[in-house]
Write a protein that holds these residues in place. Structure first.
Motif, short mmCIF file in Angstrom:
data_model
loop_
_atom_site.label_atom_id
_atom_site.label_comp_id
_atom_site.label_asym_id
_atom_site.label_seq_id
_atom_site.Cartn_x
_atom_site.Cartn_y
_atom_site.Cartn_z
N VAL A 134 47.88 33.58 39.34
CA VAL A 134 48.19 34.83 38.64
C VAL A 134 48.50 35.88 39.71
N PRO A 135 49.17 37.00 39.31
CA PRO A 135 49.54 38.01 40.31
C PRO A 135 48.33 38.59 41.07
N ASP A 136 47.25 38.86 40.37
CA ASP A 136 46.09 39.48 41.03
C ASP A 136 44.92 38.51 41.04
N LEU A 137 44.69 37.93 42.18
CA LEU A 137 43.64 36.93 42.33
C LEU A 137 42.28 37.50 42.66
N LEU A 138 42.22 38.76 42.99
CA LEU A 138 40.99 39.35 43.53
C LEU A 138 39.78 39.11 42.62
N LEU A 139 39.92 39.34 41.33
CA LEU A 139 38.79 39.16 40.41
C LEU A 139 38.32 37.70 40.42
#
Length: 170
Positions: A134-139
């Motif tokens: 996914v675009p934002d992997l941080l979580l």
């Protein structure tokens, strides 16, 4: 020391012998738990994230067929760790040297250690796969690695609390 005619001393001697055997096998209890913990968390990763959710394969830098083969090898290695841990556990029980709390400390260390290794080394350093594309992997990365770190800390606490000490009777 046993006093002839004193049944209580024989029972005390047997307990002392058992305690010494358990202390001598303390490391084996820990290794058995670590192997089982590695196998357990690898199984959960494989079953949930690879097979049910289809979020990733063990190796995602090739074709889908190569990803499936890599999952099979990963699953075989994790199964080997599980079986190895259970063989050691069976041997500990046969010798009456199994220490449940110490073993669970090892399980937590193995599970957390493997998950932390996966999240840092395989996901970020080697780039073999990501937990999810996914675009934002941080979580996702935070949840994965924080859970891993909590497992490791819990494993360290249990392991330290269950280490053999001279004169301690369990």
């Amino acid at each position: 020391m046993s006093i002839p005619g004193n049944a209580g001393s024989s029972a005390g001697d047997a307990a002392a012998v058992r305690d010494r055997a358990r202390a001598a096998m303390s490391g084996r209890n820990l290794i058995s738990g670590i192997l089982f913990g590695v196998g357990l968390v690898a199984f959960v990763d494989e079953a949930v994230f690879h097979q049910i959710l289809h979020w990733h394969h063990f190796y995602d830098r090739g074709t889908p067929a190569l990803g499936l083969v890599s999952d099979g090898l990963f699953h075989a290695l994790s199964w080997g760790a599980t079986i190895g841990g259970l063989f050691l556990l069976a041997d500990l029980r046969r010798r009456d040297a199994f220490r449940q709390a110490r073993w669970w400390g090892g399980v937590l260390l193995g599970a957390g250690g493997f998950q932390l290794y996966d999240g840092i080394v395989q996901h970020k350093l080697f780039g073999l796969h990501q937990i999810r594309y996914v675009p934002d992997l941080l979580l996702y990365d935070m949840v994965w690695n924080v859970i891993a770190a909590l497992l490791v800390v819990a494993g360290i606490v249990v392991t330290v609390r269950t280490r053999p000490r001279a004169g301690r009777v369990e």
